[in-house]
Write an enzyme that holds these catalytic residues in place. Structure first.
Site, short mmCIF file in Angstrom:
data_model
loop_
_atom_site.label_atom_id
_atom_site.label_comp_id
_atom_site.label_asym_id
_atom_site.label_seq_id
_atom_site.Cartn_x
_atom_site.Cartn_y
_atom_site.Cartn_z
N ASP A 2 -14.07 16.91 -38.16
CA ASP A 2 -13.06 17.07 -37.11
C ASP A 2 -12.02 18.12 -37.45
O ASP A 2 -10.86 18.04 -37.03
CB ASP A 2 -12.37 15.73 -36.81
CG ASP A 2 -13.37 14.66 -36.42
OD1 ASP A 2 -14.38 15.02 -35.77
OD2 ASP A 2 -13.15 13.48 -36.73
N LYS A 10 -14.17 22.60 -35.81
CA LYS A 10 -15.35 23.48 -35.89
C LYS A 10 -15.77 23.97 -34.51
O LYS A 10 -16.12 25.13 -34.32
CB LYS A 10 -16.52 22.73 -36.56
CG LYS A 10 -16.22 22.31 -37.98
CD LYS A 10 -17.35 21.48 -38.58
CE LYS A 10 -17.51 20.12 -37.94
NZ LYS A 10 -16.41 19.18 -38.19
N GLY A 11 -15.75 23.04 -33.52
CA GLY A 11 -16.17 23.40 -32.16
C GLY A 11 -15.36 24.55 -31.63
O GLY A 11 -15.90 25.53 -31.10
N GLY A 32 -18.71 15.27 -32.81
CA GLY A 32 -18.01 15.44 -31.54
C GLY A 32 -17.21 16.71 -31.68
O GLY A 32 -16.22 16.75 -32.40
N HIS A 33 -17.67 17.78 -31.04
CA HIS A 33 -17.03 19.09 -31.17
C HIS A 33 -16.36 19.43 -29.84
O HIS A 33 -17.02 19.53 -28.81
CB HIS A 33 -18.06 20.15 -31.58
CG HIS A 33 -18.66 19.91 -32.93
ND1 HIS A 33 -19.61 20.71 -33.49
CD2 HIS A 33 -18.39 18.94 -33.86
CE1 HIS A 33 -19.93 20.24 -34.69
NE2 HIS A 33 -19.21 19.17 -34.93
N GLN A 66 -19.90 17.35 -39.16
CA GLN A 66 -19.21 16.56 -40.18
C GLN A 66 -18.42 17.49 -41.12
O GLN A 66 -17.99 18.53 -40.68
CB GLN A 66 -20.19 15.67 -40.97
CG GLN A 66 -20.80 14.52 -40.16
CD GLN A 66 -21.92 14.94 -39.23
OE1 GLN A 66 -22.91 15.49 -39.67
NE2 GLN A 66 -21.78 14.68 -37.95
N ALA A 73 -13.48 12.13 -31.42
CA ALA A 73 -14.08 12.73 -30.22
C ALA A 73 -15.39 12.02 -29.85
O ALA A 73 -15.88 12.14 -28.74
CB ALA A 73 -14.33 14.22 -30.45
N THR A 80 -16.15 8.43 -31.07
CA THR A 80 -16.00 6.98 -30.92
C THR A 80 -14.62 6.57 -30.41
O THR A 80 -14.40 5.40 -30.10
CB THR A 80 -16.20 6.29 -32.29
OG1 THR A 80 -15.24 6.83 -33.20
CG2 THR A 80 -17.61 6.52 -32.82
N ARG A 117 -7.93 8.34 -36.03
CA ARG A 117 -8.27 8.95 -37.31
C ARG A 117 -7.17 8.64 -38.32
O ARG A 117 -6.00 8.60 -37.96
CB ARG A 117 -8.39 10.47 -37.15
CG ARG A 117 -9.57 10.87 -36.28
CD ARG A 117 -9.58 12.38 -36.02
NE ARG A 117 -10.68 12.77 -35.15
CZ ARG A 117 -10.65 13.82 -34.31
NH1 ARG A 117 -9.58 14.57 -34.23
NH2 ARG A 117 -11.70 14.09 -33.57
N LYS A 125 -4.85 23.67 -36.24
CA LYS A 125 -3.84 22.66 -35.95
C LYS A 125 -2.52 22.87 -36.69
O LYS A 125 -1.79 21.92 -36.98
CB LYS A 125 -4.41 21.25 -36.19
CG LYS A 125 -5.70 21.01 -35.39
CD LYS A 125 -6.13 19.59 -35.28
CE LYS A 125 -5.51 18.87 -34.12
NZ LYS A 125 -6.28 17.68 -33.69
N VAL A 127 -3.46 27.74 -33.33
CA VAL A 127 -2.13 27.18 -33.04
C VAL A 127 -2.14 26.32 -31.77
O VAL A 127 -1.10 26.03 -31.20
CB VAL A 127 -1.07 28.30 -32.93
CG1 VAL A 127 -0.81 28.91 -34.31
CG2 VAL A 127 -1.49 29.38 -31.93
N GLY A 128 -3.33 25.95 -31.33
CA GLY A 128 -3.47 25.10 -30.15
C GLY A 128 -4.95 24.91 -29.88
O GLY A 128 -5.79 25.64 -30.42
#
Ligand code: GDP
Ligand code: IMO
Ligand code: MG
Length: 424
Positions: free
Chosen positions: A13, A16-17, A40-41, A225, A300, A302, A306, A332, A408-409
């Site tokens: 998390d 990566k996406g 979940g990306h 992952q 993203a 389940t 976190r 982030k 940054v977002g």
């Protein structure tokens, strides 16, 4: 274009996406090479949010070929639902735009069922899996009992494979876990039907990737992952069941290591983890809660909250080694705005080397001064507040790698691009 592997350098998390979505317009192909729909990306484009579990994150770019490689475990129900969901949004997923390896292993209904039953059976000792059948599917792959995607396309072959496997699974489900047996005829009919729908996407992914590599189009290998969820290098047994490190990109796609040019590690400006297992820099109480709230840190896949904590440079330094990272992307950073000071773990007490187990280790912290300003409009490093620039610089120093992208977002454009690799 270079061939680039992108991997998470923490516990998943990392964003990566988003990073793959930013990079993919430059690349001819985007490849998933391990994991399955435990991933979940998240992609945020034009105010629209899309969470991909199985489709590679280049799928929104019409020019890239998106490949699900042999190293992936594929739940056909999830793949078809993702294709249908995109179609409902007016985005057709054409064969050729998506290519599925015939040798990806299939997540069968007994895998998801066994995943849930095992976790329940473990009680307090559970791993906290995503419940998507990932572990049981990889067990069958290694145990030579697996079912390939190509097996779904031939009902006689599928029947043969099921006859070899299902009786044993049913014995386990019924006798050991007290569940209900699966009906072989129903499973065969349901999965043969999935096979018919997936068939147009199935093609020789290895040949395709080598053709692309030869043409110099650039291949982006999208890790799922993160490094510390790797079955060999992670915090075992609190890991996933695949190799998540960059080396897996080769085995999971059929492209040899000599064709890989760059390995990008994605790191969050702090650290998160979902599920059980050691987490040295975890922040409990109000501090952890603040990171979770501001960072919207809920799974993203389940929806689980976190666990949140501070950046751990000792951890990422180790990730740099086991992945052979050549550069970093930092995400982030905006979430840290408004903190007076920000602790960063620079090492662990009593050890110079990375410890064999993270259970019970004590982090050594350095406090870096925070900043108040909102970062989301910043598009160059020069426009970041001074303390924020110093934070980025200190992470580079501690890890020994350049940070070539700063996010940054969540949006595609809320990004500061530094190195040539990322610039359009
Ligand atoms: P992945 O599994 O590594 O692709 O990451 P996830 O999508 O599971 O989680 C990352 C979350 O952070 C998603 O909700 C993203 O939209 C969001 N995100 C990514 N980059 C940024 C960023 O720079 N700032 C903020 N605030 N959110 C981000
Ligand atoms: P992305 O690609 C974060 C975690 C689960 C659990 C452990 C084993 O979005 O970063 P599994 O279902 O794989 O057997 O669960 O691994 N996990 C993830 N955590 N991000 C992920 O993927 C994850 N995929 C699995 O929470 O602790
Ligand atoms: Mg994720």
């Amino acid at each position: 274009m270079p061939n680039v592997v992108v991997v998470g350098a923490q516990w998943g998390d990392e964003g990566k996406g988003k990073v793959v979505d930013v990079l993919s317009p430059k690349m001819a192909a985007v490849v998933r090479f391990q994991g399955g729909n435990n991933a979940g990306h998240t992609l945020k484009v034009d105010g629209e949010t899309l969470i991909l579990h199985l489709l590679p994150s280049g799928i929104l770019h019409p020019t890239s070929t998106n490949v699900i490689g042999n190293g992936v475990v594929l739940d056909p129900r999830v793949l078809l639902a993702e294709i249908d969901a995109l179609r409902a949004r007016g985005r057709e997923v054409r064969p050729g735009h998506l290519v599925v390896s015939p040798h990806a292993h299939v997540i069968m209904p007994y895998h998801t069922r066994l995943d849930a039953m095992r976790e329940q059976h473990l009680g307090r000792a559970k791993i906290g899996t995503t419940g998507r059948g990932i572990g049981p599917a990889y067990e069958d792959k290694a145990g030579r009992r697996g079912i390939w995607v190509v097996d779904l396309l031939d009902p006689a072959r599928l029947r043969e494979r099921l006859e070899a496997t299902l009786p044993e699974k049913n014995r386990m489900i019924v006798d050991w876990y007290g569940g209900e047996a699966l009906d072989p005829a129903a499973v065969l009919a349901e999965y043969a039907a999935y096979g018919e729908r997936i068939a147009p996407y199935v093609a020789d992914a290895v040949h395709l990737l080598h053709t692309i590599a030869k043409g110099g189009g650039g291949i982006l290998f999208e890790g799922a992952q993160g490094t510390f969820l790797d079955v060999d290098h992670g915090t075992y047994p609190y890991v996933t069941s695949s190799n998540t490190v960059a080396g897996a990109a080769c085995a999971g796609s059929g492209v040899g290591p000599t064709l890989i040019d760059e390995v990008v590690g994605i790191v969050k400006a702090y650290t998160t983890r979902v599920g059980a297992g050691p987490f040295p820099t975890e922040a409990h109480g109000a501090v952890g809660e603040r990171l979770r709230t501001v960072g919207a840190e809920f799974g993203a896949t389940t929806g689980r909250p976190r666990r949140c904590g501070w950046f751990d440079a000792a951890l990422v330094r180790h990730a740099a080694r086991v992945n052979g990272l050549t550069r970093l992307a930092l995400t982030k950073l905006d979430v840290l705005s408004g903190l007076d000071s920000i602790p960063v773990c620079v090492g662990y007490e009593g050890t110079e080397a990375f410890p064999g187990s993270l259970e019970g280790v004590t982090p050594i912290y350095e406090d870096l001064p925070g900043w108040a300003d909102d970062l989301r409009e910043c598009r160059s490093v020069d426009t970041l507040p001074r303390n924020c620039r110093a934070y980025v610089h200190r992470l580079e120093e501690l890890i020994g790698l350049p940070i070539d992208l700063v996010s940054v977002g969540p949006g595609r454009h809320e990004t500061i691009l530094r190195g040539d690799l990322f610039r359009p």
